[in-house]
Scaffold this motif. Structure first.
Motif, PDB file in Angstrom:
ATOM      1  N   SER A 145      28.390  24.897-110.980  1.00 39.62           N
ATOM      2  CA  SER A 145      27.995  25.799-110.077  1.00 39.62           C
ATOM      3  C   SER A 145      26.942  26.622-110.657  1.00 39.62           C
ATOM      4  O   SER A 145      26.532  26.581-112.008  1.00 39.62           O
ATOM      5  N   ARG A 146      26.160  27.405-109.881  1.00 38.65           N
ATOM      6  CA  ARG A 146      24.880  28.458-110.415  1.00 38.65           C
ATOM      7  C   ARG A 146      25.561  29.208-111.544  1.00 38.65           C
ATOM      8  O   ARG A 146      24.761  29.429-112.357  1.00 38.65           O
ATOM      9  N   ARG A 147      26.777  29.663-111.408  1.00 37.96           N
ATOM     10  CA  ARG A 147      27.250  30.634-112.487  1.00 37.96           C
ATOM     11  C   ARG A 147      27.302  30.048-113.900  1.00 37.96           C
ATOM     12  O   ARG A 147      26.869  30.504-114.729  1.00 37.96           O
ATOM     13  N   ASP A 148      27.594  28.898-113.884  1.00 39.90           N
ATOM     14  CA  ASP A 148      27.825  28.004-115.219  1.00 39.90           C
ATOM     15  C   ASP A 148      26.516  27.444-115.503  1.00 39.90           C
ATOM     16  O   ASP A 148      26.649  26.944-116.669  1.00 39.90           O
ATOM     17  N   ARG A 149      25.535  27.624-114.901  1.00 37.98           N
ATOM     18  CA  ARG A 149      24.251  27.131-115.511  1.00 37.98           C
ATOM     19  C   ARG A 149      23.657  28.285-116.170  1.00 37.98           C
ATOM     20  O   ARG A 149      22.478  27.839-116.791  1.00 37.98           O
ATOM     21  N   ASN A 150      24.069  29.398-116.543  1.00 33.41           N
ATOM     22  CA  ASN A 150      23.478  30.376-117.128  1.00 33.41           C
ATOM     23  C   ASN A 150      23.901  30.163-118.969  1.00 33.41           C
ATOM     24  O   ASN A 150      24.927  30.147-119.268  1.00 33.41           O
ATOM     25  N   LEU A 151      22.557  29.829-119.424  1.00 30.62           N
ATOM     26  CA  LEU A 151      22.876  29.668-120.809  1.00 30.62           C
ATOM     27  C   LEU A 151      23.447  31.035-121.745  1.00 30.62           C
ATOM     28  O   LEU A 151      24.017  30.638-122.615  1.00 30.62           O
ATOM     29  N   VAL A 152      23.001  32.002-121.180  1.00 33.33           N
ATOM     30  CA  VAL A 152      23.694  33.103-122.100  1.00 33.33           C
ATOM     31  C   VAL A 152      25.166  33.356-121.948  1.00 33.33           C
ATOM     32  O   VAL A 152      26.069  33.341-123.015  1.00 33.33           O
ATOM     33  N   ARG A 153      25.585  33.008-120.659  1.00 34.29           N
ATOM     34  CA  ARG A 153      27.089  33.033-120.405  1.00 34.29           C
ATOM     35  C   ARG A 153      27.687  31.899-121.253  1.00 34.29           C
ATOM     36  O   ARG A 153      28.701  31.895-121.732  1.00 34.29           O
ATOM     37  N   ARG A 154      26.943  30.595-121.185  1.00 39.16           N
ATOM     38  CA  ARG A 154      27.473  29.487-121.856  1.00 39.16           C
ATOM     39  C   ARG A 154      27.530  29.737-123.265  1.00 39.16           C
ATOM     40  O   ARG A 154      28.686  29.319-123.891  1.00 39.16           O
ATOM     41  N   ALA A 155      26.395  30.502-124.037  1.00 33.36           N
ATOM     42  CA  ALA A 155      26.524  30.562-125.370  1.00 33.36           C
ATOM     43  C   ALA A 155      27.586  31.315-125.836  1.00 33.36           C
ATOM     44  O   ALA A 155      28.385  31.135-126.882  1.00 33.36           O
ATOM     45  N   PHE A 156      27.946  32.713-125.004  1.00 32.49           N
ATOM     46  CA  PHE A 156      28.826  33.588-125.503  1.00 32.49           C
ATOM     47  C   PHE A 156      30.400  33.156-124.959  1.00 32.49           C
ATOM     48  O   PHE A 156      31.463  33.798-125.686  1.00 32.49           O
ATOM     49  N   LEU A 157      30.679  32.889-123.731  1.00 34.35           N
ATOM     50  CA  LEU A 157      31.783  32.800-123.253  1.00 34.35           C
ATOM     51  C   LEU A 157      32.287  31.324-123.208  1.00 34.35           C
ATOM     52  O   LEU A 157      33.296  31.048-122.529  1.00 34.35           O
ATOM     53  N   GLY A 205      32.354  42.707-122.044  1.00 39.16           N
ATOM     54  CA  GLY A 205      33.645  42.796-121.870  1.00 39.16           C
ATOM     55  C   GLY A 205      34.222  41.532-122.364  1.00 39.16           C
ATOM     56  O   GLY A 205      35.552  41.611-122.807  1.00 39.16           O
ATOM     57  N   GLY A 206      33.529  40.397-122.429  1.00 38.10           N
ATOM     58  CA  GLY A 206      34.020  39.040-122.758  1.00 38.10           C
ATOM     59  C   GLY A 206      33.916  38.486-124.382  1.00 38.10           C
ATOM     60  O   GLY A 206      34.464  37.728-124.769  1.00 38.10           O
ATOM     61  N   SER A 207      33.094  39.145-124.685  1.00 40.24           N
ATOM     62  CA  SER A 207      32.478  38.655-126.142  1.00 40.24           C
ATOM     63  C   SER A 207      32.028  39.860-127.028  1.00 40.24           C
ATOM     64  O   SER A 207      31.236  40.564-126.756  1.00 40.24           O
ATOM     65  N   ALA A 208      32.855  39.949-128.205  1.00 42.64           N
ATOM     66  CA  ALA A 208      32.730  41.270-129.157  1.00 42.64           C
ATOM     67  C   ALA A 208      31.431  40.889-129.859  1.00 42.64           C
ATOM     68  O   ALA A 208      30.595  41.750-130.199  1.00 42.64           O
ATOM     69  N   GLU A 209      30.801  39.446-130.029  1.00 45.39           N
ATOM     70  CA  GLU A 209      29.608  39.196-130.578  1.00 45.39           C
ATOM     71  C   GLU A 209      28.560  39.973-129.801  1.00 45.39           C
ATOM     72  O   GLU A 209      27.453  40.409-130.238  1.00 45.39           O
ATOM     73  N   PHE A 210      28.611  39.505-128.623  1.00 39.87           N
ATOM     74  CA  PHE A 210      27.543  39.904-127.700  1.00 39.87           C
ATOM     75  C   PHE A 210      27.337  41.270-127.743  1.00 39.87           C
ATOM     76  O   PHE A 210      26.251  42.009-127.580  1.00 39.87           O
ATOM     77  N   ALA A 211      28.829  41.998-127.476  1.00 38.48           N
ATOM     78  CA  ALA A 211      28.773  43.453-127.380  1.00 38.48           C
ATOM     79  C   ALA A 211      28.079  43.938-128.509  1.00 38.48           C
ATOM     80  O   ALA A 211      27.247  45.144-128.653  1.00 38.48           O
ATOM     81  N   ARG A 212      28.395  43.439-129.709  1.00 37.43           N
ATOM     82  CA  ARG A 212      27.630  44.032-131.166  1.00 37.43           C
ATOM     83  C   ARG A 212      26.240  43.868-131.030  1.00 37.43           C
ATOM     84  O   ARG A 212      25.461  44.708-131.357  1.00 37.43           O
ATOM     85  N   LEU A 213      25.519  42.609-130.604  1.00 34.89           N
ATOM     86  CA  LEU A 213      24.261  42.505-130.371  1.00 34.89           C
ATOM     87  C   LEU A 213      23.645  43.249-129.375  1.00 34.89           C
ATOM     88  O   LEU A 213      22.510  43.849-129.479  1.00 34.89           O
ATOM     89  N   TRP A 214      24.348  43.823-128.313  1.00 32.70           N
ATOM     90  CA  TRP A 214      23.810  44.465-127.165  1.00 32.70           C
ATOM     91  C   TRP A 214      23.607  46.031-127.628  1.00 32.70           C
ATOM     92  O   TRP A 214      22.616  46.487-127.329  1.00 32.70           O
ATOM     93  N   SER A 215      24.562  46.353-128.551  1.00 32.91           N
ATOM     94  CA  SER A 215      24.486  47.831-129.211  1.00 32.91           C
ATOM     95  C   SER A 215      23.443  47.842-129.946  1.00 32.91           C
ATOM     96  O   SER A 215      23.151  48.768-130.246  1.00 32.91           O
TER      97      SER A 215
END
Length: 283
Positions: A145-157, A205-215
């Motif tokens: 699906s279009r949603r599952d083609r997102n590489l950022v989402r794929r990497a973290f979730l 909300g779904g990845s503590a690693e991403f939340a840390r990088l985002w902050s």
């Protein structure tokens, strides 16, 4: 506002779209080419009466919200969207969100690189075009699906089959960090796009690693110029990575090539044969 030209432009764009293009049944008694006026109005979230008046050159100037709805409903390109705004007497502002329209010349380029795995990503790392070898090396994007083609989402979730992150690529952790920083920059470029905001919220909300990088608020990152994929068919494939910016679309072409004469070049050659037989071409 040029009412007559606006009316003619809307009519021409409506008539080129088939019901199947927007998920509507064609029906057996359809007399008009393309969409009906009421269907276009429904897709644009405006009344049929108002849309009809627009096509009859009798309506008052549409608001920017109405123009945005018309652009989505009629599947306008970026150039057509700008033209719509000019006809309505409302010069276009910046694009509301990242462009997903890939130029035909870029699609042709992907097809002309049979020995290279090449694909196009949007500003939010969504894979929006690819060639057969990219699908064979990484994944059959046409089956996602279009949603599952997102590489950022794929990497973290995920998903992470067999515990391998992002197709088992050697720089998966570095890629995740770079992608998070790029996404922060993209969110600043498209502050009003609900899809970008929703993606960021999902990742935080779904990845503590991403939340840390985002902050961390970092927005600059170095590129990885060489990486190794663990492909389930041919084993490890080491490739050079080159990225071409398409600045007017805020997109990037990613090209993976192997060193001449190397085992990885032979692996890519094998994948190109297998991939052409079983993978879909870019859409």
């Amino acid at each position: 506002m040029d009412r007559r030209e606006l009316a003619a432009f809307l009519r021409s764009r409506r008539e080129r779209i088939t019901p199947a293009d927007v998920g509507l049944p064609a029906g057996s008694r359809r007399r008009t080419p393309g969409l009906r006026r009421e269907e276009a109005a429904q897709l644009a979230f405006i009344s049929t009466e108002y849309y009809t008046r627009l096509e009859q050159a009798r309506a008052p100037r549409p608001s920017r919200e109405v123009l945005a709805g018309l652009a989505r409903a009629l599947r306008l390109s970026d150039a057509e969207r700008d033209h719509l705004h000019h006809l309505a007497g409302a010069p276009p502002g910046p694009p509301p969100g990242p462009s997903r329209e890939v130029r035909q010349s870029i699609l042709d380029l992907l097809r002309r690189l049979p020995q290279s795995a090449a694909f196009v990503i949007s500003a939010t790392y969504e894979v929006i075009a690819w060639n057969d070898l990219a699908a064979a090396l990484m994944e059959d994007f046409s089956a996602l699906s279009r949603r599952d083609r997102n590489l950022v989402r794929r990497a973290f979730l995920g998903p992470h089959p067999q515990g391998r992150r992002l197709f088992g690529v050697s720089d998966a952790d570095d890629f995740a960090r770079i992608a998070a920083q790029d996404l922060r920059a993209a969110a600043a470029r498209y502050p009003d796009d609900p899809e970008v905001a929703a993606l960021v919220a999902e990742l935080v909300g779904g990845s503590a690693e991403f939340a840390r990088l985002w902050s961390s608020h970092n927005v600059s990152a170095e590129l990885t110029l060489r990486k190794t994929f663990q492909n389930p068919l041919v084993g490890p494939v080491t490739v050079n990575c080159d990225v071409l910016d398409i600045t007017d679309r805020d997109q990037r072409v990613v090209i993976y090539t192997a060193d001449p004469g190397s085992p990885s070049e032979e692996a890519l050659r094998l994948l190109s044969v297998v991939g052409t037989q079983r993978m879909d071409v870019p859409r």
